[in-house]
Design a protein around this motif. Structure first.
Motif, short mmCIF file in Angstrom:
data_model
loop_
_atom_site.label_atom_id
_atom_site.label_comp_id
_atom_site.label_asym_id
_atom_site.label_seq_id
_atom_site.Cartn_x
_atom_site.Cartn_y
_atom_site.Cartn_z
N GLU A 158 2.07 -7.49 1.47
CA GLU A 158 2.70 -7.62 0.16
C GLU A 158 2.02 -8.68 -0.71
O GLU A 158 2.22 -8.70 -1.93
N TYR A 159 1.21 -9.53 -0.10
CA TYR A 159 0.50 -10.57 -0.85
C TYR A 159 -0.89 -10.11 -1.29
O TYR A 159 -1.67 -10.93 -1.80
N TYR A 160 -1.20 -8.82 -1.11
CA TYR A 160 -2.56 -8.36 -1.37
C TYR A 160 -2.58 -7.11 -2.26
O TYR A 160 -1.73 -6.23 -2.14
N GLY A 161 -3.57 -7.08 -3.13
CA GLY A 161 -3.87 -5.89 -3.92
C GLY A 161 -5.37 -5.82 -4.12
O GLY A 161 -5.99 -6.81 -4.55
N PHE A 162 -6.00 -4.69 -3.80
CA PHE A 162 -7.45 -4.60 -3.87
C PHE A 162 -7.88 -3.15 -4.04
O PHE A 162 -7.09 -2.22 -3.87
N GLU A 163 -9.16 -2.98 -4.34
CA GLU A 163 -9.76 -1.66 -4.55
C GLU A 163 -9.98 -0.94 -3.22
O GLU A 163 -9.98 -1.55 -2.14
N CYS A 164 -10.24 0.37 -3.32
CA CYS A 164 -10.47 1.16 -2.10
C CYS A 164 -11.77 0.77 -1.41
O CYS A 164 -11.88 0.89 -0.19
N SER A 165 -12.77 0.30 -2.17
CA SER A 165 -14.03 -0.11 -1.53
C SER A 165 -13.84 -1.40 -0.74
O SER A 165 -14.42 -1.58 0.33
N THR A 166 -12.99 -2.31 -1.25
CA THR A 166 -12.65 -3.51 -0.50
C THR A 166 -11.93 -3.12 0.78
O THR A 166 -12.16 -3.72 1.85
N ALA A 167 -11.07 -2.12 0.68
CA ALA A 167 -10.31 -1.67 1.85
C ALA A 167 -11.23 -1.20 2.97
O ALA A 167 -10.96 -1.45 4.16
#
Length: 273
Positions: free
Chosen positions: A108-117
């Motif tokens: 819940e403390y994270y939001g990122f792009e699919c490439s970062t994933a």
């Protein structure tokens, strides 16, 4: 097909593999491409790594980590420093294993792009494979953004989507994406099963569903549909296997500069960062 030290693989069913790992071996055995391994141990190591990538993808899908474009990315400030370009740099007082694990435990403390994933999944699989001690020694100064920005994790890149197996990263390209939403230029995904992929922000979907989602984000009057690119990427499994048994390699490689170099072997390209 598979070759072990130049010889055909025999008695694959006797290898210490799960049913899913055995299915990958069978798929490679039935491929027109020849896959060479120096030993059965190398084959088993790759299959186990692929299995761990798939598990990490399922775990990330079940977490509360959200999709966010680079301009809006966020992370747990206790573990990571967000850089101006939307990447995450590990804090100096944090162990790399703890930083990666926190993404799955406190998504819940994270939001990122699919490439970062994709890189997060690769790192988590490596962590689960080699353990905290080796991971912490090797992946110091950890930086997460996209798979082009990997540090110290060699990636093998091929261009044949027909030779993508469970645990591989693939790319669905949207050449006519709407400029108002540049994050929809494509979707990085992990192969999870027959026509099943995990893309961060899209979830577990078929290729058709991913392409349909991308096609909805094209610019007005577009006539070019989204498609699956030939790109296939995965960690250099043999490098990691050797790394696990050679402590000197950890120290020597971790002291290198961050400038990338590229190794080309046949149709495979390995990017070292």
């Amino acid at each position: 097909m598979i070759r072990i030290s130049g010889r055909p693989l025999q008695e694959a069913g006797s290898l210490p593999l799960t049913r899913m790992e055995q299915s990958i071996v069978k798929a490679k055995e039935n491929s027109p491409v020849t896959y060479y391994y120096p030993s059965k141990e190398a084959l088993v190591y790759e299959m186990q790594m692929r299995s761990k990538i798939v598990k990490a993808a399922n775990d990330l899908n079940a977490s509360y980590a959200r999709f966010a474009p680079f301009r809006e990315s966020f992370s747990n400030p206790r573990y990571w420093i967000r850089t101006p370009n939307g990447g995450f740099r590990l804090r100096g007082n944090v162990q790399p294993a703890d930083g990666i694990r926190d993404i799955f435990e406190h998504g819940e403390y994270y939001g990122f792009e699919c490439s970062t994933a994709i890189m997060i999944l690769f790192y988590k699989a490596v962590l689960d494979m080699i353990g905290d001690d080796e991971f912490n020694k090797y992946f110091q100064n950890l930086y997460l953004r996209d798979w082009h920005a990997s540090n110290y994790l060699p990636l093998v890149i091929t261009e044949d989507k027909n030779e993508a197996y469970l645990g591989d990263g693939v790319y669905f390209e949207n050449p006519d994406f709407d400029p108002k939403g540049p994050e929809w230029r494509g979707e990085n995904a992990i192969v999870m099963g027959p026509n099943l992929y995990f893309g961060h922000g899209i979830g577990l979907k078929s290729a058709e569903d991913i392409l349909a989602a991308l096609n909805e984000k094209r610019k007005p009057n577009s006539t070019v549909e989204a498609f699956q690119a030939d790109l296939v990427v995965h960690p250099d499994f043999e490098f990691l296997r050797n790394l696990s048994s050679d402590g000197n390699a950890v120290q020597a490689f971790s002291q290198q500069a961050w400038n990338p170099f590229v190794a080309q072997i046949g149709s495979q390209t390995t990017y070292y960062y």
